[in-house]
Design a protein around this motif. Structure first.
Motif, PDB file in Angstrom:
ATOM      1  N   ALA A  13       0.835  -1.205   0.000  1.00  0.00           N
ATOM      2  CA  ALA A  13       0.000   0.000   0.000  1.00  0.00           C
ATOM      3  C   ALA A  13       0.872   1.258   0.000  1.00  0.00           C
ATOM      4  O   ALA A  13       0.595   2.216  -0.733  1.00  0.00           O
ATOM      5  CB  ALA A  13      -0.936  -0.003   1.214  1.00  0.00           C
ATOM      6  N   PHE A  14       1.919   1.252   0.812  1.00  0.00           N
ATOM      7  CA  PHE A  14       2.837   2.392   0.851  1.00  0.00           C
ATOM      8  C   PHE A  14       3.510   2.596  -0.511  1.00  0.00           C
ATOM      9  O   PHE A  14       3.622   3.718  -0.995  1.00  0.00           O
ATOM     10  CB  PHE A  14       3.894   2.171   1.941  1.00  0.00           C
ATOM     11  CG  PHE A  14       4.894   3.283   2.003  1.00  0.00           C
ATOM     12  CD1 PHE A  14       4.561   4.516   2.543  1.00  0.00           C
ATOM     13  CD2 PHE A  14       6.178   3.107   1.504  1.00  0.00           C
ATOM     14  CE1 PHE A  14       5.476   5.543   2.583  1.00  0.00           C
ATOM     15  CE2 PHE A  14       7.105   4.123   1.546  1.00  0.00           C
ATOM     16  CZ  PHE A  14       6.752   5.349   2.091  1.00  0.00           C
ATOM     17  N   ILE A  16       2.383   1.708  -3.496  1.00  0.00           N
ATOM     18  CA  ILE A  16       1.398   2.176  -4.471  1.00  0.00           C
ATOM     19  C   ILE A  16       1.112   3.661  -4.263  1.00  0.00           C
ATOM     20  O   ILE A  16       1.086   4.442  -5.214  1.00  0.00           O
ATOM     21  CB  ILE A  16       0.108   1.334  -4.390  1.00  0.00           C
ATOM     22  CG1 ILE A  16       0.376  -0.074  -4.931  1.00  0.00           C
ATOM     23  CG2 ILE A  16      -1.031   2.002  -5.153  1.00  0.00           C
ATOM     24  CD1 ILE A  16      -0.757  -1.053  -4.691  1.00  0.00           C
ATOM     25  N   TRP A  17       0.920   4.090  -2.997  1.00  0.00           N
ATOM     26  CA  TRP A  17       0.635   5.496  -2.733  1.00  0.00           C
ATOM     27  C   TRP A  17       1.820   6.397  -3.055  1.00  0.00           C
ATOM     28  O   TRP A  17       1.642   7.495  -3.587  1.00  0.00           O
ATOM     29  CB  TRP A  17       0.181   5.699  -1.285  1.00  0.00           C
ATOM     30  CG  TRP A  17      -1.274   5.368  -1.146  1.00  0.00           C
ATOM     31  CD1 TRP A  17      -1.815   4.274  -0.590  1.00  0.00           C
ATOM     32  CD2 TRP A  17      -2.350   6.153  -1.639  1.00  0.00           C
ATOM     33  NE1 TRP A  17      -3.180   4.306  -0.687  1.00  0.00           N
ATOM     34  CE2 TRP A  17      -3.535   5.464  -1.328  1.00  0.00           C
ATOM     35  CE3 TRP A  17      -2.453   7.368  -2.304  1.00  0.00           C
ATOM     36  CZ2 TRP A  17      -4.786   5.948  -1.670  1.00  0.00           C
ATOM     37  CZ3 TRP A  17      -3.698   7.844  -2.634  1.00  0.00           C
ATOM     38  CH2 TRP A  17      -4.848   7.138  -2.321  1.00  0.00           C
ATOM     39  N   SER A  18       3.032   5.949  -2.770  1.00  0.00           N
ATOM     40  CA  SER A  18       4.198   6.779  -3.109  1.00  0.00           C
ATOM     41  C   SER A  18       4.349   6.891  -4.624  1.00  0.00           C
ATOM     42  O   SER A  18       4.702   7.953  -5.142  1.00  0.00           O
ATOM     43  CB  SER A  18       5.468   6.217  -2.475  1.00  0.00           C
ATOM     44  OG  SER A  18       5.789   4.967  -3.031  1.00  0.00           O
ATOM     45  N   ARG A  20       1.852   6.798  -6.789  1.00  0.00           N
ATOM     46  CA  ARG A  20       0.783   7.694  -7.245  1.00  0.00           C
ATOM     47  C   ARG A  20       1.124   9.159  -6.935  1.00  0.00           C
ATOM     48  O   ARG A  20       0.863  10.049  -7.753  1.00  0.00           O
ATOM     49  CB  ARG A  20      -0.548   7.319  -6.598  1.00  0.00           C
ATOM     50  CG  ARG A  20      -1.063   5.976  -7.099  1.00  0.00           C
ATOM     51  CD  ARG A  20      -2.384   5.626  -6.504  1.00  0.00           C
ATOM     52  NE  ARG A  20      -3.407   6.406  -7.192  1.00  0.00           N
ATOM     53  CZ  ARG A  20      -4.678   6.338  -6.912  1.00  0.00           C
ATOM     54  NH1 ARG A  20      -5.112   5.533  -5.969  1.00  0.00           N
ATOM     55  NH2 ARG A  20      -5.544   7.081  -7.564  1.00  0.00           N
ATOM     56  N   ILE A  21       1.706   9.427  -5.786  1.00  0.00           N
ATOM     57  CA  ILE A  21       2.097  10.794  -5.432  1.00  0.00           C
ATOM     58  C   ILE A  21       3.182  11.283  -6.381  1.00  0.00           C
ATOM     59  O   ILE A  21       3.156  12.425  -6.860  1.00  0.00           O
ATOM     60  CB  ILE A  21       2.551  10.860  -3.958  1.00  0.00           C
ATOM     61  CG1 ILE A  21       1.339  10.680  -3.042  1.00  0.00           C
ATOM     62  CG2 ILE A  21       3.262  12.184  -3.656  1.00  0.00           C
ATOM     63  CD1 ILE A  21       1.692  10.511  -1.573  1.00  0.00           C
TER      64      ILE A  21
END
Length: 179
Positions: A13-14, A16-18, A20-21
Motif C-alpha cells: 500500500a505504501f 502504491i501510494w508513493s 501515485r504521489i
C-alpha cells in the motif's frame, strides 16, 4: 503468518501510494511547463512573425534595436562574434532590460540573425540610433545606458578597433552625447 501478510500489505500500500504521489507531482510539473509555454506564446509568435519578415523597418521595440546595435558593435571587430562578446551582450541585456538569461539569449540570437541580413553596419547604426533617440519610452538615462552597453561590448575583446569606435561615435552623434 497473518502478521507477515499484514506487513506485506502495508508495504504494498505504501509503495502504491508513493508511486501515485510521484506521478501526480510529475503531472503537475508538466502542467506548469505547459502553462509557462502558453504564457510566452504571444511573444514567441510575434518573434516568429518578425523572423519571417525582413528589414530594419520592421523593428519598433527600442530594446530590439539596442540588441542589434550591440551585435553590430561586436561584429565590427572582425565580422564574427566571439564567445566573450556573446556573453557580454547577453549579460548587458539581462542587467539593463531585466530579461531572464533565456530571453536575453533569444534576443541576442534574433539580433545576430538581423545583422546577417541588415545593410551596412553604418547604415544600421544610423537608422536604429534614430529609432532609439526618437522613442517616446526612452529618456536620457536609457540613451546614456545604451552608450555604456555599447562600450562594454566594444571592449569585450580588449581595446576597441577603429571600426567599433566609428560606430560608437556615430551613435553618440545621433544621441547628442559628447565624448
Amino acid at each position: 503468518m497473518h502478521i507477515l501478510l499484514f506487513l506485506l500489505g502495508l508495504i504494498a500500500a505504501f509503495g502504491i501510494w508513493s508511486w501515485r504521489i510521484r506521478m501526480a507531482r510529475e503531472g503537475a510539473r508538466e502542467a506548469f511547463k505547459l502553462a509557462q509555454g502558453a504564457a510566452n506564446l504571444p511573444r514567441k509568435m510575434a518573434f516568429r512573425y518578425k523572423a519571417s519578415q525582413n528589414g530594419l523597418s520592421l523593428i519598433q521595440d527600442p530594446r530590439e534595436a539596442a540588441a542589434i546595435l550591440l551585435m553590430e558593435i561586436a561584429r565590427a571587430r572582425g565580422g564574427t562574434l566571439t564567445e566573450r562578446q556573446s556573453e557580454t551582450i547577453e549579460r548587458e541585456i539581462v542587467h539593463h532590460f531585466q530579461f531572464t538569461p533565456a530571453e536575453a539569449e533569444e534576443l541576442a540570437a534574433h539580433a545576430a540573425w538581423v545583422t546577417n541580413t541588415a545593410p551596412s553596419p553604418a547604415e544600421t547604426v544610423r537608422r536604429l540610433s534614430n529609432l532609439i533617440v526618437s522613442s517616446p519610452v526612452l529618456g536620457p538615462k536609457e540613451v546614456i545606458d545604451l552608450d555604456a552597453m555599447l562600450v562594454a561590448v566594444s571592449e569585450a575583446e580588449g581595446t576597441p578597433t577603429r571600426d567599433q569606435l566609428a560606430l560608437l561615435q556615430m551613435y553618440r552623434d545621433k544621441a547628442g552625447l559628447k565624448t
